[in-house]
Design a protein around this motif. Structure first.
Motif, PDB file in Angstrom:
ATOM      1  N   LYS A  16     -49.124  97.779 -36.660  1.00  0.00           N
ATOM      2  CA  LYS A  16     -48.102  98.379 -35.809  1.00  0.00           C
ATOM      3  C   LYS A  16     -48.560  99.759 -35.341  1.00  0.00           C
ATOM      4  CE  LYS A  16     -44.170  96.013 -37.940  1.00  0.00           C
ATOM      5  NZ  LYS A  16     -42.835  96.186 -38.592  1.00  0.00           N
ATOM      6  N   VAL A  17     -48.552  99.948 -34.028  1.00  0.00           N
ATOM      7  CA  VAL A  17     -48.999 101.211 -33.454  1.00  0.00           C
ATOM      8  C   VAL A  17     -48.145 102.374 -33.952  1.00  0.00           C
ATOM      9  CG1 VAL A  17     -49.377 102.458 -31.297  1.00  0.00           C
ATOM     10  CG2 VAL A  17     -49.867 100.019 -31.420  1.00  0.00           C
ATOM     11  N   ALA A  18     -46.890 102.096 -34.250  1.00  0.00           N
ATOM     12  CA  ALA A  18     -45.990 103.152 -34.711  1.00  0.00           C
ATOM     13  C   ALA A  18     -46.454 103.755 -36.035  1.00  0.00           C
ATOM     14  CB  ALA A  18     -44.573 102.610 -34.857  1.00  0.00           C
ATOM     15  N   ASN A  19     -47.223 103.023 -36.809  1.00  0.00           N
ATOM     16  CA  ASN A  19     -47.769 103.549 -38.058  1.00  0.00           C
ATOM     17  C   ASN A  19     -49.043 104.325 -37.722  1.00  0.00           C
ATOM     18  OD1 ASN A  19     -45.756 102.224 -39.545  1.00  0.00           O
ATOM     19  ND2 ASN A  19     -46.966 100.341 -39.632  1.00  0.00           N
ATOM     20  N   SER A  20     -48.939 105.625 -37.689  1.00  0.00           N
ATOM     21  CA  SER A  20     -50.042 106.443 -37.181  1.00  0.00           C
ATOM     22  C   SER A  20     -50.534 107.499 -38.162  1.00  0.00           C
ATOM     23  CB  SER A  20     -49.617 107.131 -35.878  1.00  0.00           C
ATOM     24  OG  SER A  20     -48.447 107.918 -36.084  1.00  0.00           O
ATOM     25  N   GLY A  21     -50.179 107.358 -39.431  1.00  0.00           N
ATOM     26  CA  GLY A  21     -50.602 108.328 -40.431  1.00  0.00           C
ATOM     27  C   GLY A  21     -51.764 107.832 -41.261  1.00  0.00           C
ATOM     28  N   PRO A  22     -52.268 108.648 -42.172  1.00  0.00           N
ATOM     29  CA  PRO A  22     -53.444 108.284 -42.981  1.00  0.00           C
ATOM     30  C   PRO A  22     -53.220 107.082 -43.880  1.00  0.00           C
ATOM     31  CG  PRO A  22     -52.424 110.311 -43.790  1.00  0.00           C
ATOM     32  CD  PRO A  22     -51.776 110.004 -42.481  1.00  0.00           C
ATOM     33  N   GLU A  23     -51.975 106.699 -44.102  1.00  0.00           N
ATOM     34  CA  GLU A  23     -51.701 105.568 -44.977  1.00  0.00           C
ATOM     35  C   GLU A  23     -52.283 104.254 -44.430  1.00  0.00           C
ATOM     36  OE1 GLU A  23     -48.271 106.067 -42.124  1.00  0.00           O
ATOM     37  OE2 GLU A  23     -49.417 107.372 -43.475  1.00  0.00           O
ATOM     38  N   VAL A  24     -52.538 104.192 -43.125  1.00  0.00           N
ATOM     39  CA  VAL A  24     -53.073 102.945 -42.567  1.00  0.00           C
ATOM     40  C   VAL A  24     -54.519 102.703 -43.020  1.00  0.00           C
ATOM     41  CG1 VAL A  24     -51.576 103.091 -40.545  1.00  0.00           C
ATOM     42  CG2 VAL A  24     -53.894 104.002 -40.412  1.00  0.00           C
ATOM     43  N   GLN A  25     -55.171 103.731 -43.554  1.00  0.00           N
ATOM     44  CA  GLN A  25     -56.555 103.586 -44.004  1.00  0.00           C
ATOM     45  C   GLN A  25     -56.677 103.437 -45.512  1.00  0.00           C
ATOM     46  OE1 GLN A  25     -58.715 106.899 -42.343  1.00  0.00           O
ATOM     47  NE2 GLN A  25     -58.531 106.156 -40.236  1.00  0.00           N
ATOM     48  N   GLU A  26     -55.543 103.411 -46.202  1.00  0.00           N
ATOM     49  CA  GLU A  26     -55.584 103.238 -47.650  1.00  0.00           C
ATOM     50  C   GLU A  26     -56.020 101.822 -47.997  1.00  0.00           C
ATOM     51  OE1 GLU A  26     -55.082 105.393 -50.134  1.00  0.00           O
ATOM     52  OE2 GLU A  26     -54.936 106.983 -48.640  1.00  0.00           O
ATOM     53  N   PRO A  27     -56.927 101.657 -48.978  1.00  0.00           N
ATOM     54  CA  PRO A  27     -57.366 100.308 -49.363  1.00  0.00           C
ATOM     55  C   PRO A  27     -56.190  99.454 -49.817  1.00  0.00           C
ATOM     56  CG  PRO A  27     -58.800 101.977 -50.320  1.00  0.00           C
ATOM     57  CD  PRO A  27     -57.624 102.714 -49.740  1.00  0.00           C
ATOM     58  N   ALA A  28     -56.204  98.188 -49.450  1.00  0.00           N
ATOM     59  CA  ALA A  28     -55.161  97.257 -49.890  1.00  0.00           C
ATOM     60  C   ALA A  28     -55.285  97.053 -51.390  1.00  0.00           C
ATOM     61  CB  ALA A  28     -55.299  95.930 -49.149  1.00  0.00           C
ATOM     62  N   THR A  29     -54.179  96.977 -52.069  1.00  0.00           N
ATOM     63  CA  THR A  29     -54.204  96.871 -53.529  1.00  0.00           C
ATOM     64  C   THR A  29     -54.677  95.508 -54.010  1.00  0.00           C
ATOM     65  OG1 THR A  29     -51.861  96.243 -53.487  1.00  0.00           O
ATOM     66  CG2 THR A  29     -52.372  98.567 -53.800  1.00  0.00           C
ATOM     67  N   ASP A  30     -54.527  94.477 -53.172  1.00  0.00           N
ATOM     68  CA  ASP A  30     -54.932  93.135 -53.590  1.00  0.00           C
ATOM     69  C   ASP A  30     -56.208  92.704 -52.889  1.00  0.00           C
ATOM     70  OD1 ASP A  30     -53.881  93.000 -51.081  1.00  0.00           O
ATOM     71  OD2 ASP A  30     -52.826  91.093 -51.389  1.00  0.00           O
ATOM     72  N   ALA A  31     -57.041  93.684 -52.492  1.00  0.00           N
ATOM     73  CA  ALA A  31     -58.223  93.370 -51.696  1.00  0.00           C
ATOM     74  C   ALA A  31     -59.235  92.556 -52.485  1.00  0.00           C
ATOM     75  CB  ALA A  31     -58.876  94.663 -51.211  1.00  0.00           C
ATOM     76  N   ASP A  32     -59.707  91.531 -51.875  1.00  0.00           N
ATOM     77  CA  ASP A  32     -60.778  90.710 -52.418  1.00  0.00           C
ATOM     78  C   ASP A  32     -61.893  90.622 -51.385  1.00  0.00           C
ATOM     79  OD1 ASP A  32     -58.274  88.569 -53.742  1.00  0.00           O
ATOM     80  OD2 ASP A  32     -59.517  89.991 -54.864  1.00  0.00           O
ATOM     81  N   PRO A  33     -63.142  90.663 -51.811  1.00  0.00           N
ATOM     82  CA  PRO A  33     -64.221  90.550 -50.819  1.00  0.00           C
ATOM     83  C   PRO A  33     -64.210  89.178 -50.167  1.00  0.00           C
ATOM     84  CG  PRO A  33     -65.085  90.352 -53.045  1.00  0.00           C
ATOM     85  CD  PRO A  33     -63.645  90.770 -53.187  1.00  0.00           C
ATOM     86  N   ILE A  34     -64.565  89.132 -48.894  1.00  0.00           N
ATOM     87  CA  ILE A  34     -64.645  87.848 -48.209  1.00  0.00           C
ATOM     88  C   ILE A  34     -66.096  87.398 -48.183  1.00  0.00           C
ATOM     89  CG2 ILE A  34     -62.617  88.255 -46.779  1.00  0.00           C
ATOM     90  CD1 ILE A  34     -64.464  88.992 -44.505  1.00  0.00           C
ATOM     91  N   GLU A  35     -66.278  86.099 -48.277  1.00  0.00           N
ATOM     92  CA  GLU A  35     -67.630  85.558 -48.282  1.00  0.00           C
ATOM     93  C   GLU A  35     -68.153  85.445 -46.856  1.00  0.00           C
ATOM     94  OE1 GLU A  35     -69.412  84.993 -50.892  1.00  0.00           O
ATOM     95  OE2 GLU A  35     -67.795  85.599 -52.227  1.00  0.00           O
ATOM     96  N   PRO A  36     -69.448  85.723 -46.644  1.00  0.00           N
ATOM     97  CA  PRO A  36     -70.021  85.552 -45.305  1.00  0.00           C
ATOM     98  C   PRO A  36     -69.857  84.109 -44.847  1.00  0.00           C
ATOM     99  CG  PRO A  36     -71.524  86.742 -46.732  1.00  0.00           C
ATOM    100  CD  PRO A  36     -70.421  86.218 -47.609  1.00  0.00           C
ATOM    101  N   PRO A  37     -69.613  83.880 -43.576  1.00  0.00           N
ATOM    102  CA  PRO A  37     -69.463  82.514 -43.078  1.00  0.00           C
ATOM    103  C   PRO A  37     -70.766  81.742 -43.213  1.00  0.00           C
ATOM    104  CG  PRO A  37     -69.636  84.066 -41.261  1.00  0.00           C
ATOM    105  CD  PRO A  37     -69.511  84.881 -42.512  1.00  0.00           C
TER     106      PRO A  37
END
Length: 264
Positions: A220-241
């Motif tokens: 959402k464009v309305a979200n314009s603060g530094p929080e948009v760059q915070e790592p996701a808490t449930d992040a998992d690496p994705i495998e190369p295709p």
């Protein structure tokens, strides 16, 4: 493609990197979107007779390229990206590629890993930035569009190229990155034709970027603060295709967002 990016460097940092004589202040921007004004660096030929060198100047341009021959912007697709492989031949970009190459100032960009056709999974956003931090300069094109009433607006698009090793698992395109040692050659449209700078329009070196999975806030464009760059808490690496992703009709049209033209 590149549909969102960020610029959080200070004006002083931008001034130093690009060798600018002056620059106006600006705030950090964490979620820059199409149709918004963005900071670009252009080269101006020096006015001294016989001096073929160029000076650099910073200016704001609307992110959404409009060729000068467009009659009705409302009926023309919004071009936020230009494919570097074909820009020199395409009617929309040919003149700008020859005469108005620019640098687009950024701290990094966002990209979405989209699931395969028929999947019910959501697209996953990533914040992609230089591993060493700092400013990154995207190769770009500029056109000054004049409307029917005589008003002028500077417009710009980001050149894209195939992905490097870090970006390939996420998307099949990425912005062209111009290294500082190549700024002068890229901006010198007087002496450097498109064929002379084609070697600069390559994927960034492997290991130049790092991709950080972030939350859906960036959607959402309305979200314009530094929080948009915070790592996701449930992040998992994705495998190369297993093999390079094929371009679909949707990805071929990704450079155009015609509904954004309502802002004109």
């Amino acid at each position: 493609m590149c549909g969102r990016f960020s610029l959080t460097a200070t004006p002083e940092q931008v001034q130093e990197l690009f060798g600018l004589e002056e620059i106006e202040g600006f705030p950090p921007r964490y979620n820059i979107a199409p149709t918004q004004p963005i900071l670009i660096i252009a080269g101006d030929r020096r006015r001294d007779e016989g001096d073929n060198r160029t000076d650099r100047r910073a200016l704001l341009a609307r992110w959404g390229f409009l060729p000068g021959w467009v009659k009705d912007p409302a009926e023309f697709p919004l071009l936020i990206n230009a494919r570097s492989e074909t820009a020199a031949e395409k009617a929309s970009f040919r003149a700008a590629m020859r005469h108005r190459r620019v640098l687009i100032v950024a701290s990094g960009f966002y990209e979405w890993h989209r699931p395969g056709k028929g999947s019910k999974e959501k697209s996953i956003p990533y914040w992609i930035k230089p591993k060493q931090g700092g400013i990154v300069a995207f190769g770009g094109l500029m056109e000054t569009y004049m409307s029917a009433d005589g008003a002028e607006i500077d417009t710009t698009a980001i050149l894209t190229v195939g992905p490097n090793r870090e970006i390939a698992p996420i998307h099949d395109r990425m912005p062209v990155v111009i290294a500082p040692e190549d700024f002068t050659r890229w901006l010198d449209c007087l002496n450097q034709e498109p064929r002379h700078v084609s070697d600069l329009m390559l994927p960034a070196p492997d290991d130049y970027f790092e991709a950080i999975r972030v939350s859906d806030l960036v959607n959402k464009v309305a979200n314009s603060g530094p929080e948009v760059q915070e790592p996701a808490t449930d992040a998992d690496p994705i495998e190369p295709p297993a093999k390079p992703a094929k371009r679909t009709a949707k990805s071929k049209a990704a450079d155009a967002h015609s509904d954004q033209m309502k802002l004109f």
